[in-house]
Design a protein around this motif. Structure first.
Motif, PDB file in Angstrom:
ATOM      1  N   PRO A 169      -4.462  42.007 -25.015  1.00 39.12           N
ATOM      2  CA  PRO A 169      -3.518  40.917 -24.770  1.00 39.12           C
ATOM      3  C   PRO A 169      -3.049  40.792 -23.325  1.00 39.12           C
ATOM      4  O   PRO A 169      -2.443  39.781 -22.966  1.00 39.12           O
ATOM      5  CB  PRO A 169      -2.344  41.271 -25.691  1.00 39.12           C
ATOM      6  CG  PRO A 169      -2.389  42.760 -25.773  1.00 39.12           C
ATOM      7  CD  PRO A 169      -3.849  43.109 -25.775  1.00 39.12           C
ATOM      8  N   PHE A 170      -3.317  41.789 -22.493  1.00 39.29           N
ATOM      9  CA  PHE A 170      -2.835  41.745 -21.112  1.00 39.29           C
ATOM     10  C   PHE A 170      -3.951  41.477 -20.112  1.00 39.29           C
ATOM     11  O   PHE A 170      -3.709  41.435 -18.907  1.00 39.29           O
ATOM     12  CB  PHE A 170      -2.136  43.062 -20.753  1.00 39.29           C
ATOM     13  CG  PHE A 170      -1.215  43.573 -21.830  1.00 39.29           C
ATOM     14  CD1 PHE A 170      -0.142  42.812 -22.268  1.00 39.29           C
ATOM     15  CD2 PHE A 170      -1.434  44.810 -22.421  1.00 39.29           C
ATOM     16  CE1 PHE A 170       0.696  43.268 -23.266  1.00 39.29           C
ATOM     17  CE2 PHE A 170      -0.610  45.283 -23.421  1.00 39.29           C
ATOM     18  CZ  PHE A 170       0.460  44.505 -23.846  1.00 39.29           C
ATOM     19  N   SER A 171      -5.174  41.308 -20.580  1.00 44.01           N
ATOM     20  CA  SER A 171      -6.330  41.231 -19.681  1.00 44.01           C
ATOM     21  C   SER A 171      -6.302  40.007 -18.782  1.00 44.01           C
ATOM     22  O   SER A 171      -6.867  40.033 -17.688  1.00 44.01           O
ATOM     23  CB  SER A 171      -7.630  41.249 -20.497  1.00 44.01           C
ATOM     24  OG  SER A 171      -7.693  40.141 -21.371  1.00 44.01           O
ATOM     25  N   SER A 172      -5.656  38.926 -19.212  1.00 50.22           N
ATOM     26  CA  SER A 172      -5.653  37.696 -18.410  1.00 50.22           C
ATOM     27  C   SER A 172      -4.486  37.638 -17.431  1.00 50.22           C
ATOM     28  O   SER A 172      -4.370  36.681 -16.660  1.00 50.22           O
ATOM     29  CB  SER A 172      -5.616  36.471 -19.328  1.00 50.22           C
ATOM     30  OG  SER A 172      -4.425  36.438 -20.088  1.00 50.22           O
ATOM     31  N   LEU A 173      -3.608  38.640 -17.456  1.00 47.25           N
ATOM     32  CA  LEU A 173      -2.431  38.637 -16.590  1.00 47.25           C
ATOM     33  C   LEU A 173      -2.745  39.292 -15.258  1.00 47.25           C
ATOM     34  O   LEU A 173      -3.572  40.191 -15.174  1.00 47.25           O
ATOM     35  CB  LEU A 173      -1.275  39.386 -17.264  1.00 47.25           C
ATOM     36  CG  LEU A 173      -0.866  38.907 -18.663  1.00 47.25           C
ATOM     37  CD1 LEU A 173       0.295  39.750 -19.181  1.00 47.25           C
ATOM     38  CD2 LEU A 173      -0.497  37.435 -18.648  1.00 47.25           C
ATOM     39  N   ASP A 174      -2.046  38.847 -14.202  1.00 51.78           N
ATOM     40  CA  ASP A 174      -2.251  39.495 -12.912  1.00 51.78           C
ATOM     41  C   ASP A 174      -1.554  40.855 -12.918  1.00 51.78           C
ATOM     42  O   ASP A 174      -0.766  41.179 -13.811  1.00 51.78           O
ATOM     43  CB  ASP A 174      -1.761  38.620 -11.758  1.00 51.78           C
ATOM     44  CG  ASP A 174      -0.274  38.290 -11.833  1.00 51.78           C
ATOM     45  OD1 ASP A 174       0.525  39.206 -12.099  1.00 51.78           O
ATOM     46  OD2 ASP A 174       0.086  37.116 -11.627  1.00 51.78           O
ATOM     47  N   SER A 176       0.840  42.328 -11.317  1.00 49.95           N
ATOM     48  CA  SER A 176       2.293  42.441 -11.309  1.00 49.95           C
ATOM     49  C   SER A 176       2.901  42.157 -12.668  1.00 49.95           C
ATOM     50  O   SER A 176       3.922  42.742 -13.042  1.00 49.95           O
ATOM     51  CB  SER A 176       2.892  41.487 -10.264  1.00 49.95           C
ATOM     52  OG  SER A 176       2.564  40.136 -10.573  1.00 49.95           O
ATOM     53  N   LEU A 177       2.296  41.258 -13.439  1.00 49.14           N
ATOM     54  CA  LEU A 177       2.801  40.925 -14.774  1.00 49.14           C
ATOM     55  C   LEU A 177       2.308  41.897 -15.832  1.00 49.14           C
ATOM     56  O   LEU A 177       2.993  42.153 -16.818  1.00 49.14           O
ATOM     57  CB  LEU A 177       2.363  39.511 -15.167  1.00 49.14           C
ATOM     58  CG  LEU A 177       3.162  38.333 -14.629  1.00 49.14           C
ATOM     59  CD1 LEU A 177       2.513  37.028 -15.065  1.00 49.14           C
ATOM     60  CD2 LEU A 177       4.596  38.391 -15.150  1.00 49.14           C
ATOM     61  N   ARG A 178       1.099  42.433 -15.632  1.00 51.07           N
ATOM     62  CA  ARG A 178       0.459  43.230 -16.677  1.00 51.07           C
ATOM     63  C   ARG A 178       1.301  44.446 -17.057  1.00 51.07           C
ATOM     64  O   ARG A 178       1.568  44.693 -18.230  1.00 51.07           O
ATOM     65  CB  ARG A 178      -0.931  43.672 -16.220  1.00 51.07           C
ATOM     66  CG  ARG A 178      -1.756  44.331 -17.311  1.00 51.07           C
ATOM     67  CD  ARG A 178      -3.126  44.722 -16.790  1.00 51.07           C
ATOM     68  NE  ARG A 178      -3.837  43.561 -16.280  1.00 51.07           N
ATOM     69  CZ  ARG A 178      -4.394  43.464 -15.076  1.00 51.07           C
ATOM     70  NH1 ARG A 178      -4.321  44.492 -14.250  1.00 51.07           N
ATOM     71  NH2 ARG A 178      -5.013  42.384 -14.704  1.00 51.07           N
ATOM     72  N   GLY A 179       1.737  45.191 -16.053  1.00 44.13           N
ATOM     73  CA  GLY A 179       2.497  46.402 -16.337  1.00 44.13           C
ATOM     74  C   GLY A 179       3.830  46.109 -16.988  1.00 44.13           C
ATOM     75  O   GLY A 179       4.208  46.749 -17.978  1.00 44.13           O
ATOM     76  N   ALA A 180       4.569  45.125 -16.454  1.00 46.56           N
ATOM     77  CA  ALA A 180       5.892  44.796 -17.007  1.00 46.56           C
ATOM     78  C   ALA A 180       5.777  44.280 -18.433  1.00 46.56           C
ATOM     79  O   ALA A 180       6.584  44.642 -19.302  1.00 46.56           O
ATOM     80  CB  ALA A 180       6.573  43.756 -16.121  1.00 46.56           C
ATOM     81  N   THR A 181       4.792  43.436 -18.695  1.00 46.20           N
ATOM     82  CA  THR A 181       4.610  42.890 -20.039  1.00 46.20           C
ATOM     83  C   THR A 181       4.213  43.984 -21.016  1.00 46.20           C
ATOM     84  O   THR A 181       4.725  44.055 -22.138  1.00 46.20           O
ATOM     85  CB  THR A 181       3.544  41.777 -20.033  1.00 46.20           C
ATOM     86  OG1 THR A 181       3.931  40.754 -19.110  1.00 46.20           O
ATOM     87  CG2 THR A 181       3.390  41.164 -21.413  1.00 46.20           C
ATOM     88  N   ALA A 182       3.303  44.859 -20.609  1.00 44.48           N
ATOM     89  CA  ALA A 182       2.862  45.939 -21.481  1.00 44.48           C
ATOM     90  C   ALA A 182       4.015  46.859 -21.849  1.00 44.48           C
ATOM     91  O   ALA A 182       4.157  47.265 -23.014  1.00 44.48           O
ATOM     92  CB  ALA A 182       1.746  46.731 -20.804  1.00 44.48           C
TER      93      ALA A 182
END
Length: 353
Positions: A169-174, A176-182
Motif C-alpha cells: 500500500p505504500f509503494s506509490s508514495l514518495d 517522505s510520505l512512505r515512512g510517516a504513512t506506514a
C-alpha cells in the motif's frame, strides 16, 4: 480478530508442462494481533498468496484458517470473499471517487446501522488513522496519496475484520510520505490489536514494521522469523543478499573462528572446513588512521549524509562493501585498513548452514 494459519498451500496456473506453480507448499502462522510481512521480489508469488487468503483464488491443495475456522482446504467448500470478514488494502487505496471520506469509510458497515452509530464509527476511524475530523467531507481527489491510504485502512478496519491484508500500500508514495504513512498504519493496527499481513518488496519496510518477516522466493517461503533474526541469521546466502546488503566471502572455518579475505573472524556458530561467510557492511570497520587489519584501496564512496557506503578493493583483488558513519569518511584512491567486528554467519558450501 483472529489468527491466520496457512498449511501447505499450493497454487498453480496453466496445465501440463506449461503449468506455473505460483505458490508452492507455503506454511505460515500469523498469531492473533501480530503484524507479518511477506517479503520478496516481483513475481515471487506474494500477491497470489494474498489473493488466496482473501478468497479471490482457491488453493489447489493445503488449507487456510482464520482462528479455528477453515475457510479453504480439503473437503471444505471455500468460503466466499465477502464471508471471510477480511479487510483488504490494495496498492492505490481504491477509494470510491464519487463518495466523500465518510461514505468511503462507512461503505463496509452494516446497512441497517443507525446514522448516529455510523457517524461515531467514522469519527473513531479518522482519529485512529490520525486524520482530522473535518476530513470526513473531503473527496478522495482532495487528499494526498498518504491520506488516501489512511482512509483506505480506516475503511478496512471499520467493520472490525478478522484479518487485514495490505498489498504493497505504500509503494506509490514518495519517500517522505512512505515512512510517516506506514508508521500511522502500524499504530492503528496495534491500537485495534488487528492481525495483519503486508506483502512488499521493500526490505526496509518489511524489517521496520513487522513482528515477523516471511521471505518468499519462487513461490516458496524460505525463512519466517522475527526481523532481527532474518537480518542477522538469514537462512541462506540468497536471503542474506536480498534482505539488506551483504558481503559473502569464501573462507575456511575451524570451530568458532574462520579465515577469509578480511582476515580472522569470529563465527556465530561452530563450523569446520570450507564455508561461505555472511558479513553485513556495517560490520566492516574502516580504519583511516592505523595500519590495523587488511589493507585495501577505496574505489567508490556513496554519501547519504547520515552514512556512507564505501567500496574497497583488497590487495588480493576482492571487492568489499562497508557502511560507515557519514561524519568522517575516506575518498576514492585512499589506502585504508579493514577489519570485521561482531559475529559472522557461516554457511556450508552449497548455501545452507
Amino acid at each position: 480478530m483472529s489468527s491466520l494459519t496457512l498449511t501447505a498451500v499450493t497454487k498453480s496456473f496453466g496445465s501440463g508442462a506449461a503449468a506455473t506453480r505460483a505458490v508452492d507448499d507455503v506454511t505460515l502462522d500469523v498469531p492473533h494481533g501480530s503484524f507479518t510481512t511477506v517479503l520478496g521480489p516481483s513475481g515471487c508469488g506474494k500477491t497470489t498468496l494474498l489473493r488466496l487468503i482473501a478468497g479471490f483464488l482457491v488453493p489447489d491443495s493445503g488449507s487456510i484458517a482464520f482462528g479455528d475456522t477453515v475457510v479453504a482446504g480439503p473437503d471444505v467448500r471455500p468460503l466466499a470473499p465477502q464471508s471471510r470478514h477480511v479487510g483488504y488494502v490494495p496498492q492505490e487505496g481504491a477509494l470510491f471517487p464519487h463518495l466523500d471520506v465518510a461514505a468511503n469509510i462507512a461503505f463496509g458497515l452494516p446497512r441497517k446501522a443507525r446514522d448516529g452509530a455510523v457517524r461515531d464509527r467514522v469519527a473513531e476511524m479518522l482519529d485512529l488513522v490520525e486524520l482530522p475530523a473535518d476530513y470526513r467531507h473531503r473527496r478522495p481527489d482532495e487528499l494526498s496519496g498518504g491520506q488516501q491510504q489512511r482512509v483506505a485502512l480506516a475503511r478496512s478496519l471499520a467493520p472490525q475484520p478478522a484479518v487485514v491484508l495490505l498489498d504493497e500500500p505504500f509503494s506509490s508514495l514518495d519517500a517522505s510520505l512512505r515512512g510517516a504513512t506506514a508508521r500511522a498504519v502500524l499504530r492503528a493496527l496495534e491500537a485495534t490489536n488487528t492481525t495483519a499481513l503486508l506483502v512488499t518488496h521493500d526490505q526496509d519496510e518489511a524489517l521496520s514494521l513487522a513482528d515477523q518477516v516471511a521471505v518468499m522466493r519462487a513461490g516458496r517461503l524460505v525463512q519466517s522469523a522475527p526481523p532481527s533474526e532474518v537480518y542477522l541469521s538469514p537462512s541462506d546466502p540468497q536471503v542474506a543478499e536480498f534482505v539488506g546488503r551483504a558481503v559473502v566471502l569464501p573462507g575456511t572455518a575451524r570451530d568458532a573462528h574462520a579465515t577469509c579475505a578480511l582476515g580472522d573472524v569470529v563465527l556465530s556458530e561452530p563450523a569446520a572446513g570450507p564455508v561461505s561467510l555472511m558479513i553485513r557492511p556495517e560490520q566492516v570497520f574502516v580504519d583511516l588512521t592505523h595500519a590495523e587489519g587488511v589493507r585495501g584501496t577505496v574505489e567508490e564512496v556513496s554519501y547519504y549524509g547520515h552514512a556512507c557506503a564505501v567500496q574497497v578493493r583488497l590487495v588480493d583483488g576482492t571487492s568489499v562493501l562497508s557502511r560507515i558513519s557519514g561524519v568522517r569518511h575516506p575518498a576514492p584512491g585512499d589506502t585504508v585498513h579493514l577489519r570485521v567486528t561482531g559475529l559472522v554467519r557461516p554457511y556450508r558450501s552449497g548455501g545452507s548452514t
